[in-house]
Design an enzyme around this catalytic site. Structure first.
Site, PDB file in Angstrom:
ATOM      1  N   PHE A 132       0.855  -1.195   0.000  1.00 31.86           N
ATOM      2  CA  PHE A 132       0.000   0.000   0.000  1.00 31.86           C
ATOM      3  C   PHE A 132       0.885   1.238   0.000  1.00 31.86           C
ATOM      4  O   PHE A 132       1.790   1.360   0.830  1.00 31.86           O
ATOM      5  CB  PHE A 132      -0.917   0.021   1.229  1.00 31.86           C
ATOM      6  CG  PHE A 132      -1.785   1.253   1.286  1.00 31.86           C
ATOM      7  CD1 PHE A 132      -3.018   1.280   0.640  1.00 31.86           C
ATOM      8  CD2 PHE A 132      -1.368   2.400   1.953  1.00 31.86           C
ATOM      9  CE1 PHE A 132      -3.823   2.424   0.659  1.00 31.86           C
ATOM     10  CE2 PHE A 132      -2.164   3.547   1.985  1.00 31.86           C
ATOM     11  CZ  PHE A 132      -3.393   3.556   1.340  1.00 31.86           C
ATOM     12  N   ASP A 217       9.315   2.546   1.419  1.00 33.91           N
ATOM     13  CA  ASP A 217       8.186   3.318   1.940  1.00 33.91           C
ATOM     14  C   ASP A 217       8.063   3.063   3.439  1.00 33.91           C
ATOM     15  O   ASP A 217       7.564   2.027   3.866  1.00 33.91           O
ATOM     16  CB  ASP A 217       6.903   2.901   1.203  1.00 33.91           C
ATOM     17  CG  ASP A 217       5.654   3.618   1.744  1.00 33.91           C
ATOM     18  OD1 ASP A 217       5.748   4.306   2.781  1.00 33.91           O
ATOM     19  OD2 ASP A 217       4.589   3.472   1.120  1.00 33.91           O
ATOM     20  N   LYS A 246       3.565   9.998   8.138  1.00 36.76           N
ATOM     21  CA  LYS A 246       2.715   9.846   9.329  1.00 36.76           C
ATOM     22  C   LYS A 246       3.228  10.433  10.653  1.00 36.76           C
ATOM     23  O   LYS A 246       2.765  11.457  11.091  1.00 36.76           O
ATOM     24  CB  LYS A 246       2.334   8.377   9.500  1.00 36.76           C
ATOM     25  CG  LYS A 246       1.387   7.919   8.384  1.00 36.76           C
ATOM     26  CD  LYS A 246       0.680   6.633   8.672  1.00 36.76           C
ATOM     27  CE  LYS A 246      -0.466   6.397   7.723  1.00 36.76           C
ATOM     28  NZ  LYS A 246      -0.206   5.538   6.587  1.00 36.76           N
TER      29      LYS A 246
HETATM   30  C1  LIG Z   1      -0.570   5.759   5.076  1.00 32.73           C
HETATM   31  C2  LIG Z   1       0.401   5.256   4.090  1.00 32.73           C
HETATM   32  C3  LIG Z   1       0.648   5.944   2.886  1.00 32.73           C
HETATM   33  C4  LIG Z   1      -0.167   7.147   2.461  1.00 32.73           C
HETATM   34  O1  LIG Z   1      -0.025   8.217   3.332  1.00 32.73           O
HETATM   35  P1  LIG Z   1      -1.098   9.423   3.310  1.00 32.73           P
HETATM   36  O2  LIG Z   1      -0.514  10.428   4.225  1.00 32.73           O
HETATM   37  O3  LIG Z   1      -2.401   8.858   3.779  1.00 32.73           O
HETATM   38  O4  LIG Z   1      -1.182   9.901   1.908  1.00 32.73           O
HETATM   39  C5  LIG Z   1       1.657   5.474   2.062  1.00 32.73           C
HETATM   40  N1  LIG Z   1       2.370   4.388   2.389  1.00 32.73           N
HETATM   41  C6  LIG Z   1       2.158   3.699   3.515  1.00 32.73           C
HETATM   42  C7  LIG Z   1       3.005   2.518   3.829  1.00 32.73           C
HETATM   43  C8  LIG Z   1       1.165   4.098   4.413  1.00 32.73           C
HETATM   44  O5  LIG Z   1       0.930   3.400   5.522  1.00 32.73           O
END
Ligand SMILES: *Cc1c(COP(=O)(O)O)cnc(C)c1O
Length: 391
Positions: A132, A217, A246
């Protein structure tokens, strides 16, 4: 008392499936609704409030910076932005030494995709099944889950998916047009699945050998969530591009892309109006300082192990498996998780799903042991299906 639930429901474009409460206050790992009910927050803004809600150090930094300068375009230098960039590089894997600031996880992924394509002059990016990376069109194209993508096509071409942890499949997917490999180290939305050390070592070696950029990521795993400042440290990984967001700024919106020397900047051809705004930068500096001063990585590691052992001290037949790294915890059930989440909420614990059957916990890393025990007890009571609730 005004009914804010009905008020919002009347006006909000209905994008989010909703929980039935109006949250109004937060302090550390507790949040309150408008009726005064109290909850232990194991959602924490989907893993944003790592240093707790309304952390006093962040409040003070925001207050002070709000009086100095709130907005400043990326075309100018700025004192707090400079300090944040230095700090980010100092806590990151040693491969990365340049920073691009933005406002969210998805934005950091979008930037990473553009930087990789620009830098490599190639277009293909290999991603993992169940991965994701966000909801904007580029990030969504890198995301596996077909249900998230259906009805929004055509997406951005050039993304290919291989099973997570299957190196031979990754090897087969690589060709002359491959610019980068993009991976989470622990797949969050995908069910709290960690990659194997072997897989990551092989992928990293392949990237070096074939001149492919390794994009990691850490939007969810970053900032002490997994028991290290970044999950890269668990596997000694040296990414070419590291995406974070985050937990970076104590709850303020911010994202960042950290780049190695292998990545060329598309000067004048990427940017963000709000990216790196001084208010968020000041909050991020305070948040990171708090993490370092309180050794939050160690806390996360110890508290995660504690919660896990507490959960495992009961032999619950409804649990298939518990997966945990620091305070990133997935409890895979043999049944649907949603009814359990609703019961937990009624009993004062907010928890998340990760797919249909995984109960996910992402509490503030500052949560107390006592609260962790309460969380464990309520989960256990709920899974036994007996009326053990104290509330
Ligand atoms: C939450 C998340 C995203 C997206 O972040 P947003 O701030 O909601 O756009 C991307 N990659 C990972 C692994 C995430 O957990």
């Amino acid at each position: 008392m005004k009914n804010f639930k009905d008020l919002q429901a009347q006006y909000e474009f209905d994008v989010y499936p909703k929980r039935d409460i109006v949250l109004t206050h937060g302090k550390n790992s507790t949040v309150w609704d408008d009726r005064g009910n109290e909850y232990i927050d194991c959602i924490a803004g989907h893993g944003v409030a790592n240093i707790g809600h309304c952390n006093p150090a962040v409040i003070a930094a925001i207050e002070a910076q709000a009086k100095k300068l709130i907005t400043c375009p990326g075309t100018f230098y700025n004192d707090v932005r400079a300090q944040l960039m230095e700090k980010l590089v100092s806590i990151s894997p040693e491969s990365v030494n340049k920073v691009f600031l933005c406002n969210s996880g998805a934005e950091s992924i979008e930037a990473a995709i553009k930087f990789a394509r620009f830098s490599q002059q190639k277009h293909k990016i290999i991603c993992a099944n169940r991965g994701f990376h966000g909801r904007t069109l580029g990030a969504l194209s890198a995301t596996f889950q077909p249900a998230y993508k259906k009805d929004f096509e055509p997406l951005v071409p050039g993304f290919e998916f291989v099973p997570f942890n299957r190196f031979e499949k990754m090897l087969n997917a690589i060709d002359e047009e491959t610019a980068a490999i993009m991976l989470e180290l622990v797949q969050g939305e995908g069910g709290v699945h960690s990659g194997s050390n072997d897989f990551f070592q092989n992928v990293q070696a392949l990237c070096r050998e074939r001149d492919i950029l390794l994009i990691i990521d850490e939007v969810q795993t970053g900032f002490c969530r997994t028991g290290k400042m970044f999950a890269c440290e668990h596997f000694n990984l040296l990414p070419d591009i590291l995406c974070v967001a985050k937990g970076i700024a104590g709850g303020l919106p911010m994202g960042a892309v950290l780049c190695s020397d292998k990545v060329q900047p598309p000067t004048g051809r990427h940017g963000s109006t709000f990216g790196g705004n001084p208010l968020a930068c000041a909050a991020a500096i305070a948040a990171i300082d708090f993490m370092l001063e309180h050794d939050l990585a160690l806390m996360s590691s110890e508290k995660g192990a504690h919660l896990r052992s507490r959960l495992e001290s009961h032999d619950i037949s409804r649990i298939r498996e518990i997966r945990q790294m620091g305070l990133m915890i997935g409890i895979e059930l043999k049944e649907k998780v949603k009814p359990h989440l609703m019961t937990l909420m009624k009993n004062g614990v907010l928890a998340l799903p990760a797919g249909a059957t995984v109960l996910r916990l992402l509490p503030p890393l500052t949560i107390s042991y006592e609260e962790l025990d309460t969380v464990a007890d309520k989960i256990i009571a709920g899974l036994y299906g007996v009326g053990l609730y104290q509330k």
